[in-house]
Scaffold this active site. Structure first.
Site, PDB file in Angstrom:
ATOM      1  N   CYS A 107     -17.628   4.093  -9.615  1.00  0.00           N
ATOM      2  CA  CYS A 107     -18.702   5.076  -9.422  1.00  0.00           C
ATOM      3  C   CYS A 107     -19.672   4.543  -8.357  1.00  0.00           C
ATOM      4  O   CYS A 107     -19.572   3.385  -7.941  1.00  0.00           O
ATOM      5  CB  CYS A 107     -19.431   5.307 -10.744  1.00  0.00           C
ATOM      6  N   GLU A 110     -16.712  -2.810 -14.119  1.00  0.00           N
ATOM      7  CA  GLU A 110     -16.910  -3.436 -12.816  1.00  0.00           C
ATOM      8  C   GLU A 110     -18.161  -4.298 -12.793  1.00  0.00           C
ATOM      9  O   GLU A 110     -18.154  -5.418 -12.268  1.00  0.00           O
ATOM     10  CB  GLU A 110     -17.027  -2.379 -11.703  1.00  0.00           C
ATOM     11  N   CYS A 119     -21.429   1.187  -9.346  1.00  0.00           N
ATOM     12  CA  CYS A 119     -20.537   0.030  -9.263  1.00  0.00           C
ATOM     13  C   CYS A 119     -20.168  -0.278  -7.813  1.00  0.00           C
ATOM     14  O   CYS A 119     -20.108  -1.446  -7.419  1.00  0.00           O
ATOM     15  CB  CYS A 119     -19.291   0.276 -10.098  1.00  0.00           C
ATOM     16  N   HIS A 156     -20.650  -1.021 -17.191  1.00  0.00           N
ATOM     17  CA  HIS A 156     -19.320  -0.605 -16.744  1.00  0.00           C
ATOM     18  C   HIS A 156     -18.468  -1.857 -16.556  1.00  0.00           C
ATOM     19  O   HIS A 156     -18.988  -2.948 -16.276  1.00  0.00           O
ATOM     20  CB  HIS A 156     -19.410   0.148 -15.426  1.00  0.00           C
TER      21      HIS A 156
END
Length: 176
Positions: free
Chosen positions: A100, A72, A103, A70
């Site tokens: 999420c 992040e 993260c 991701h």
């Protein structure tokens, strides 16, 4: 003729504050566009320290074939390398979509002071959308200040467009 120094008085041109949340979110949106260009979910992120961008990233789950890639997660790793420490104290993370739970957990462990995100994720967001792991979870060792909704409309629009096109492509593939 205007006196020197009065050139911009009365001008309708916006003043660009290169240290504002809007400015940095626009840079994160540029990262999201990179993801979009390679058919990744268009989420972009960056980390700022002392008013300077120290790391940038975009979603690369499909590109790297890694569910943890991701934006992040990638930007946190890059920022840690930039500062030479796993702690990101004094830093701000900008991300186009609410983080999420995976993260958010990584964010808590990296300890940035702030997290600024664009659009919320009511179904799976972990910065107040579904749950809040960043501000109000007493057992965790760190809390981040959260600013949400920065350029939310623009951040949401790029995601909606991506998923609308993905659904259309899927329908067309089923027909053929």
């Amino acid at each position: 003729m205007k006196p020197p120094g009065d050139e911009n008085k009365g001008s309708d041109a916006p003043i660009i504050d290169m240290h504002s949340d809007d400015y940095f979110m626009r840079l994160a949106l540029r990262e999201a566009m990179k993801a979009r260009a390679v058919e990744e979910v268009p989420v972009g992120a960056l980390v700022v320290s002392g008013g300077r961008v120290i790391a940038r990233a975009w979603n690369q789950v499909e590109t790297l074939r890694d569910a943890t890639a991701h934006a992040e997660m990638l930007v946190l790793t890059a920022a840690q390398q930039a500062v030479g420490d796993w702690r990101l104290e004094g830093c701000t993370l900008y991300v186009t979509k609410e983080p999420c739970p995976m993260c958010a957990g990584a964010i808590v462990h990296c300890r940035p002071d702030r997290v600024v995100f664009g659009c919320p994720d009511p179904k799976g967001g972990a910065a107040g959308g579904w749950i809040n792991l960043l501000e109000s979870n007493p057992p965790l060792n760190h809390r981040c200040d959260i600013t949400q909704g920065v350029l939310a409309g623009e951040c949401l629009a790029i995601l909606q467009e991506f998923f609308r096109e993905a659904r259309l492509t899927k329908k067309q593939e089923k027909k053929s």
